[in-house]
Design a protein around this motif. Structure first.
Motif, PDB file in Angstrom:
ATOM      1  N   PRO A  29       0.812  -1.228   0.000  1.00 49.12           N
ATOM      2  CA  PRO A  29       0.000   0.000   0.000  1.00 49.12           C
ATOM      3  C   PRO A  29       0.848   1.282   0.000  1.00 49.12           C
ATOM      4  O   PRO A  29       0.437   2.297  -0.578  1.00 49.12           O
ATOM      5  CB  PRO A  29      -0.825  -0.119   1.283  1.00 49.12           C
ATOM      6  CG  PRO A  29      -0.928  -1.586   1.514  1.00 49.12           C
ATOM      7  CD  PRO A  29       0.407  -2.137   1.082  1.00 49.12           C
ATOM      8  N   ALA A  32       1.575   1.836  -3.493  1.00 46.93           N
ATOM      9  CA  ALA A  32       0.379   2.376  -4.158  1.00 46.93           C
ATOM     10  C   ALA A  32       0.268   3.877  -3.937  1.00 46.93           C
ATOM     11  O   ALA A  32      -0.043   4.634  -4.868  1.00 46.93           O
ATOM     12  CB  ALA A  32      -0.873   1.662  -3.651  1.00 46.93           C
ATOM     13  N   ALA A  36       0.176   6.713  -6.750  1.00 48.57           N
ATOM     14  CA  ALA A  36      -1.059   7.488  -6.881  1.00 48.57           C
ATOM     15  C   ALA A  36      -0.847   8.980  -6.646  1.00 48.57           C
ATOM     16  O   ALA A  36      -1.468   9.801  -7.321  1.00 48.57           O
ATOM     17  CB  ALA A  36      -2.107   6.960  -5.903  1.00 48.57           C
ATOM     18  N   LEU A 145      -5.781  -7.636 -13.805  1.00 46.63           N
ATOM     19  CA  LEU A 145      -6.042  -6.217 -13.524  1.00 46.63           C
ATOM     20  C   LEU A 145      -5.223  -5.309 -14.436  1.00 46.63           C
ATOM     21  O   LEU A 145      -5.708  -4.248 -14.855  1.00 46.63           O
ATOM     22  CB  LEU A 145      -5.746  -5.897 -12.061  1.00 46.63           C
ATOM     23  CG  LEU A 145      -6.784  -6.352 -11.049  1.00 46.63           C
ATOM     24  CD1 LEU A 145      -6.341  -6.020  -9.634  1.00 46.63           C
ATOM     25  CD2 LEU A 145      -8.146  -5.723 -11.334  1.00 46.63           C
ATOM     26  N   LEU A 149      -7.456  -2.586 -16.219  1.00 45.83           N
ATOM     27  CA  LEU A 149      -7.388  -1.200 -15.751  1.00 45.83           C
ATOM     28  C   LEU A 149      -6.690  -0.304 -16.773  1.00 45.83           C
ATOM     29  O   LEU A 149      -5.692  -0.711 -17.375  1.00 45.83           O
ATOM     30  CB  LEU A 149      -6.617  -1.118 -14.438  1.00 45.83           C
ATOM     31  CG  LEU A 149      -7.252  -1.727 -13.198  1.00 45.83           C
ATOM     32  CD1 LEU A 149      -6.264  -1.714 -12.039  1.00 45.83           C
ATOM     33  CD2 LEU A 149      -8.516  -0.961 -12.814  1.00 45.83           C
ATOM     34  N   LEU A 153      -4.698   4.028 -13.726  1.00 51.56           N
ATOM     35  CA  LEU A 153      -5.170   3.390 -12.495  1.00 51.56           C
ATOM     36  C   LEU A 153      -4.288   2.217 -12.054  1.00 51.56           C
ATOM     37  O   LEU A 153      -4.644   1.478 -11.140  1.00 51.56           O
ATOM     38  CB  LEU A 153      -6.619   2.913 -12.660  1.00 51.56           C
ATOM     39  CG  LEU A 153      -7.672   4.000 -12.781  1.00 51.56           C
ATOM     40  CD1 LEU A 153      -9.048   3.393 -12.988  1.00 51.56           C
ATOM     41  CD2 LEU A 153      -7.657   4.904 -11.559  1.00 51.56           C
ATOM     42  N   TRP A 154      -3.146   2.037 -12.695  1.00 55.34           N
ATOM     43  CA  TRP A 154      -2.256   0.942 -12.315  1.00 55.34           C
ATOM     44  C   TRP A 154      -1.731   1.080 -10.890  1.00 55.34           C
ATOM     45  O   TRP A 154      -1.251   0.116 -10.314  1.00 55.34           O
ATOM     46  CB  TRP A 154      -1.101   0.815 -13.307  1.00 55.34           C
ATOM     47  CG  TRP A 154      -1.475   0.045 -14.540  1.00 55.34           C
ATOM     48  CD1 TRP A 154      -2.666  -0.572 -14.814  1.00 55.34           C
ATOM     49  CD2 TRP A 154      -0.641  -0.192 -15.653  1.00 55.34           C
ATOM     50  NE1 TRP A 154      -2.623  -1.171 -16.048  1.00 55.34           N
ATOM     51  CE2 TRP A 154      -1.382  -0.953 -16.591  1.00 55.34           C
ATOM     52  CE3 TRP A 154       0.662   0.163 -15.985  1.00 55.34           C
ATOM     53  CZ2 TRP A 154      -0.855  -1.366 -17.813  1.00 55.34           C
ATOM     54  CZ3 TRP A 154       1.171  -0.244 -17.200  1.00 55.34           C
ATOM     55  CH2 TRP A 154       0.420  -1.005 -18.098  1.00 55.34           C
ATOM     56  N   TRP A 155      -1.859   2.249 -10.303  1.00 55.75           N
ATOM     57  CA  TRP A 155      -1.456   2.398  -8.900  1.00 55.75           C
ATOM     58  C   TRP A 155      -2.318   1.506  -7.999  1.00 55.75           C
ATOM     59  O   TRP A 155      -1.913   1.188  -6.872  1.00 55.75           O
ATOM     60  CB  TRP A 155      -1.550   3.859  -8.451  1.00 55.75           C
ATOM     61  CG  TRP A 155      -2.949   4.421  -8.476  1.00 55.75           C
ATOM     62  CD1 TRP A 155      -3.557   5.088  -9.486  1.00 55.75           C
ATOM     63  CD2 TRP A 155      -3.915   4.329  -7.430  1.00 55.75           C
ATOM     64  NE1 TRP A 155      -4.850   5.414  -9.155  1.00 55.75           N
ATOM     65  CE2 TRP A 155      -5.091   4.965  -7.876  1.00 55.75           C
ATOM     66  CE3 TRP A 155      -3.912   3.770  -6.153  1.00 55.75           C
ATOM     67  CZ2 TRP A 155      -6.242   5.056  -7.108  1.00 55.75           C
ATOM     68  CZ3 TRP A 155      -5.066   3.873  -5.382  1.00 55.75           C
ATOM     69  CH2 TRP A 155      -6.204   4.514  -5.856  1.00 55.75           C
ATOM     70  N   CYS A 156      -3.463   1.059  -8.500  1.00 59.34           N
ATOM     71  CA  CYS A 156      -4.322   0.147  -7.735  1.00 59.34           C
ATOM     72  C   CYS A 156      -3.702  -1.248  -7.601  1.00 59.34           C
ATOM     73  O   CYS A 156      -4.043  -1.981  -6.663  1.00 59.34           O
ATOM     74  CB  CYS A 156      -5.695   0.018  -8.400  1.00 59.34           C
ATOM     75  SG  CYS A 156      -6.652   1.539  -8.398  1.00 59.34           S
ATOM     76  N   LEU A 159      -1.974  -1.777  -4.368  1.00 55.44           N
ATOM     77  CA  LEU A 159      -2.980  -1.723  -3.308  1.00 55.44           C
ATOM     78  C   LEU A 159      -3.708  -3.065  -3.196  1.00 55.44           C
ATOM     79  O   LEU A 159      -3.876  -3.604  -2.099  1.00 55.44           O
ATOM     80  CB  LEU A 159      -3.974  -0.593  -3.602  1.00 55.44           C
ATOM     81  CG  LEU A 159      -4.927  -0.203  -2.491  1.00 55.44           C
ATOM     82  CD1 LEU A 159      -4.163   0.299  -1.272  1.00 55.44           C
ATOM     83  CD2 LEU A 159      -5.893   0.854  -2.988  1.00 55.44           C
ATOM     84  N   VAL A 160      -4.094  -3.622  -4.332  1.00 54.51           N
ATOM     85  CA  VAL A 160      -4.745  -4.936  -4.350  1.00 54.51           C
ATOM     86  C   VAL A 160      -3.765  -6.004  -3.866  1.00 54.51           C
ATOM     87  O   VAL A 160      -4.138  -6.894  -3.090  1.00 54.51           O
ATOM     88  CB  VAL A 160      -5.280  -5.260  -5.767  1.00 54.51           C
ATOM     89  CG1 VAL A 160      -5.766  -6.698  -5.863  1.00 54.51           C
ATOM     90  CG2 VAL A 160      -6.398  -4.293  -6.150  1.00 54.51           C
TER      91      VAL A 160
END
Length: 185
Positions: A29, A32, A36, A145, A149, A153-156, A159-160
């Motif tokens: 995270p 992420a 982000a 993903l 994505l 939004l690859w910063w997700c 996080l995932v």
């Protein structure tokens, strides 16, 4: 002792390596957040990501200390295999360096995927199917993903990855509790 006994000893005494997985659940995270919200060159973000990733090991020792997980298990010959498993990741480093230098935007896709894949071998070390399952699951989720994505939004992805690793770590501790209960019966 037979190999299975050595594997189970490592599994129970080192609590399935949950401290390393839980450390990853904290680090991803952070990665992420960098992707982000930090407005710098993508190559710099990739470099910072790599640097932040090196914090997993000291954080794992801290988490291990808090969970009372020893750093080693005396007289278990399988411990000599762990450095080999860690070193087995080294052939992937040139690929990651190439991405870092030439395709930094893809670094955030491949680093979690490669990280997930390396957990597969620990299924044998700890005699635990959960490592096989989660290694495959994380690699597939990251890949799917990345296709679904949009790049902004690859910063997700990290996080995932952190969320899945958190679940994985909790399940490893639960599995440890189950193994210890069976031994005590």
């Amino acid at each position: 002792m037979e190999i299975k006994q050595y594997q189970n000893e490592l599994s129970t005494k080192l609590r399935n390596g949950a401290n390393f997985i839980l450390s990853g659940a904290v680090i991803w995270p952070v990665v992420a957040l960098i992707w982000a919200f930090v407005d710098i060159d993508i190559r710099a973000k990739s470099g910072i990501t790599w640097s932040v990733g090196t914090c997993v090991i000291p954080l794992a020792f801290l988490v291990g200390h808090l969970l009372k997980i020893p750093k080693t298990v005396k007289d278990n010959p399988l411990l000599s295999i762990l450095p080999i498993l860690i070193a087995s990741q080294l052939p992937l480093f040139p690929f990651l360096v190439y991405l870092l230098v030439n395709s930094s935007d893809l670094f955030i896709v491949f680093l979690p995927t490669v990280s997930a894949a390396h957990f597969f071998t620990y299924g044998w070390v700890y005699n635990l199917k959960l490592f096989y399952d989660f290694s495959f699951l994380m690699s597939m989720v990251m890949t799917i993903l990345a296709f679904l994505l949009p790049t902004h939004l690859w910063w997700c992805l990290p996080l995932v990855m952190g969320a899945i690793m958190g679940i994985f770590g909790i399940l490893l501790l639960k599995e440890d509790h189950i193994k210890i209960s069976k031994v005590n019966q």
